[in-house]
Design an enzyme around this catalytic site. Structure first.
Site, PDB file in Angstrom:
ATOM      1  N   GLY A 236      49.199  24.051  51.699  1.00 30.15           N
ATOM      2  CA  GLY A 236      49.037  24.296  50.679  1.00 30.15           C
ATOM      3  C   GLY A 236      50.429  24.390  50.388  1.00 30.15           C
ATOM      4  O   GLY A 236      51.560  24.627  50.975  1.00 30.15           O
TER       5      GLY A 236
ATOM      6  N   ASP B  62      36.767  24.918  58.234  1.00 22.24           N
ATOM      7  CA  ASP B  62      37.147  25.812  57.211  1.00 22.24           C
ATOM      8  C   ASP B  62      37.970  27.136  57.693  1.00 22.24           C
ATOM      9  O   ASP B  62      37.003  27.121  59.157  1.00 22.24           O
ATOM     10  CB  ASP B  62      36.011  25.862  56.730  1.00 22.24           C
ATOM     11  CG  ASP B  62      35.693  26.881  55.374  1.00 22.24           C
ATOM     12  OD1 ASP B  62      35.541  26.624  54.408  1.00 22.24           O
ATOM     13  OD2 ASP B  62      35.459  27.948  55.233  1.00 22.24           O
TER      14      ASP B  62
ATOM     15  N   SER C  27      48.772  39.106  47.025  1.00 23.10           N
ATOM     16  CA  SER C  27      49.166  39.246  45.421  1.00 23.10           C
ATOM     17  C   SER C  27      49.703  39.856  44.449  1.00 23.10           C
ATOM     18  O   SER C  27      49.055  41.096  44.106  1.00 23.10           O
ATOM     19  CB  SER C  27      48.055  37.959  44.642  1.00 23.10           C
ATOM     20  OG  SER C  27      48.177  37.874  43.176  1.00 23.10           O
TER      21      SER C  27
ATOM     22  N   TYR D 227      40.080  36.546  40.963  1.00 20.77           N
ATOM     23  CA  TYR D 227      40.636  36.199  41.728  1.00 20.77           C
ATOM     24  C   TYR D 227      41.339  37.147  42.056  1.00 20.77           C
ATOM     25  O   TYR D 227      41.999  37.510  43.658  1.00 20.77           O
ATOM     26  CB  TYR D 227      42.239  34.722  41.471  1.00 20.77           C
ATOM     27  CG  TYR D 227      43.216  34.930  42.085  1.00 20.77           C
ATOM     28  CD1 TYR D 227      43.349  34.081  43.102  1.00 20.77           C
ATOM     29  CD2 TYR D 227      44.483  35.429  41.341  1.00 20.77           C
ATOM     30  CE1 TYR D 227      43.696  33.803  44.387  1.00 20.77           C
ATOM     31  CE2 TYR D 227      44.918  35.364  42.687  1.00 20.77           C
ATOM     32  CZ  TYR D 227      45.679  34.752  43.500  1.00 20.77           C
ATOM     33  OH  TYR D 227      46.591  34.321  44.193  1.00 20.77           O
TER      34      TYR D 227
ATOM     35  N   LYS E  97      41.814  38.989  45.946  1.00 20.01           N
ATOM     36  CA  LYS E  97      43.134  39.873  46.673  1.00 20.01           C
ATOM     37  C   LYS E  97      42.711  41.168  46.789  1.00 20.01           C
ATOM     38  O   LYS E  97      42.578  41.541  48.145  1.00 20.01           O
ATOM     39  CB  LYS E  97      44.028  39.102  46.217  1.00 20.01           C
ATOM     40  CG  LYS E  97      44.553  37.917  45.964  1.00 20.01           C
ATOM     41  CD  LYS E  97      45.454  36.913  47.146  1.00 20.01           C
ATOM     42  CE  LYS E  97      44.463  35.767  47.308  1.00 20.01           C
ATOM     43  NZ  LYS E  97      45.054  35.801  48.270  1.00 20.01           N
TER      44      LYS E  97
ATOM     45  N   ARG F  40      57.605  38.518  34.120  1.00 16.59           N
ATOM     46  CA  ARG F  40      57.399  37.919  35.768  1.00 16.59           C
ATOM     47  C   ARG F  40      58.475  38.496  36.608  1.00 16.59           C
ATOM     48  O   ARG F  40      59.341  38.404  36.228  1.00 16.59           O
ATOM     49  CB  ARG F  40      56.491  37.092  36.439  1.00 16.59           C
ATOM     50  CG  ARG F  40      55.389  36.471  35.035  1.00 16.59           C
ATOM     51  CD  ARG F  40      54.033  36.553  35.776  1.00 16.59           C
ATOM     52  NE  ARG F  40      52.560  36.205  35.332  1.00 16.59           N
ATOM     53  CZ  ARG F  40      52.724  36.777  34.323  1.00 16.59           C
ATOM     54  NH1 ARG F  40      53.435  38.101  33.031  1.00 16.59           N
ATOM     55  NH2 ARG F  40      51.568  36.584  33.616  1.00 16.59           N
TER      56      ARG F  40
ATOM     57  N   GLY G   4      41.459  36.503  31.339  1.00 16.15           N
ATOM     58  CA  GLY G   4      42.311  37.480  32.764  1.00 16.15           C
ATOM     59  C   GLY G   4      44.218  37.415  32.659  1.00 16.15           C
ATOM     60  O   GLY G   4      44.324  37.791  34.087  1.00 16.15           O
TER      61      GLY G   4
END
Ligand code: NAD
Length: 336
Positions: free
Chosen positions: A10, A50, A117, A141, A145, A221, A291
């Protein structure tokens, strides 16, 4: 040292793998390629599969018994998608991490660095959060986390495991040597969208949310260069045991913010982007997405104290590297 990196195909995991190699370590990647890219695994030890496949994880450790620690990046990560598909997100992120942690403990490989996160924080006055600030994960999401942190913490209390949860703020940019970067066709991250607007792939950049209680109404942010983020992981694995010595006491679980310590609004990011790009881009204002929250930026003291790490690269380099990556990524990534 050898380090297992789940999600190593990723965006962030591949950058961590590059940093590990640059610092003389060997990444071992475990990735299902559900979203990641095989191109980022080339020349690296790679197991396609996985994290919940215990037999595969066993094989990885049988073939690499000298793995020192696991960096667990694998997850689904798109906030609006998690609102639409909570079952998938809780299954992929929570259930499968639970299975992975169980296998790691069973095999006696208990050192875990976990990709958490900053989206789990509540919005606080002034927007700066420490690791002790109140939590209020605002999306499925973010709740995955939060749950994964709790699971890791409980495992570290009950079993011979030690865990470091790294709460990432907002990663931007790409590997400065252009080995990897954002890979999704349609990036959901703000900078990816700015780049796509500049490259003509999007007609206009959407500023989502303009009535937040911030200095200019747009979300705030803490944009951290992905290379700085990767280097924090080098410190986390190299200094793994020292982190717990520095914490003192019997603690076997640590939480560390990874941010620059500076808050930047979306409008300020757009201005910085236009400066680096050298041209104005088309922008439109839109309501917040499901969200979304006003945001947060990091108090970065704990990272300095426990990891001896701080972010060094300016936001302009993150933007410049993202732009460069946007121009060359088609030479590395082949899409159907
Ligand atoms: N990108 C961000 O803005 C951000 C911010 C905070 C935290 N994080 C966290 O950082 C981590 C990495 O994020 P990213 O941006 O690199 O995302 P990404 O989608 O680029 O990478 C995730 C990787 O995990 C793999 N994966 C997912 N589920 C898997 C499974 N069950 N088994 C094996 N592999 C699996 C995917 O194929 C992909 O390669 C995630 O845990 C994410 O929650 C990301």
């Amino acid at each position: 040292m050898k380090v297992l990196v789940t999600g190593g195909a990723g965006y962030i995991g591949s950058t961590i793998c590059s940093a590990l190699e640059d610092y003389g370590h060997t990444p071992v990647i475990l990735d299902s390629l559900v979203t990641g890219r095989e191109e980022f695994t080339r020349g690296r030890i790679f197991y396609r599969g996985d994290i919940a496949d215990a037999a595969l994880v066993e094989r990885v450790f049988r073939e690499h018994p000298d793995i020192y620690a696991t960096i667990h990046c694998a997850a689904l990560i798109v906030v609006p998608e998690s609102v639409e598909k909570p079952y998938e997100y809780y299954t992929e992120n929570v259930c499968k991490s639970l299975a992975l942690f169980h296998t790691l403990n069973r095999l006696g490989y208990g050192r875990v660095v976990f990709s958490s996160s900053a989206s789990i924080y509540d919005v606080v006055p002034g927007f700066m959060v420490t690791e002790e600030s109140p939590l209020k994960p605002g999306s499925p999401y973010a709740r995955t986390k939060y749950m994964m942190e709790m699971i890791l913490k409980d495992f570290c209390t009950a079993y011979p495991m030690k865990g470091i949860a790294l709460r990432y703020f907002n990663p931007i940019g790409a590997d400065p040597k252009m080995r990897s970067g954002i890979h999704v066709k349609e990036p959901s991250h703000v900078l990816g969208k700015l780049v796509d607007t500049a490259l003509g792939k999007l007609p206009c950049f959407e500023i989502t949310g303009t009535t937040w209680p911030t200095r200019d109404g747009t979300g705030i942010r803490d944009y951290i260069h992905v290379w700085d983020l990767a280097l924090a992981h080098i410190q986390a694995v190299e200094q793994f045991e020292q982190v717990f010595e520095r914490l003192g006491g019997e603690s076997r679980y640590a939480v560390i913010n990874l941010g620059t310590g500076r808050g930047v609004t979306v409008r300020e990011l757009v201005t910085a982007f236009e400066k680096v790009y050298g041209k104005e881009i088309c922008k439109v204002e839109r309501p917040p997405r499901p969200g979304d929250v006003a945001g947060a930026y990091a108090n970065a003291d704990t990272a300095r104290r426990l990891l001896g790490w701080e972010a060094r690269l300016p936001i302009e380099q993150g933007i410049a590297d993202a732009l460069r990556w946007g121009e060359i990524r088609h030479t590395i990534l082949k899409y159907d």
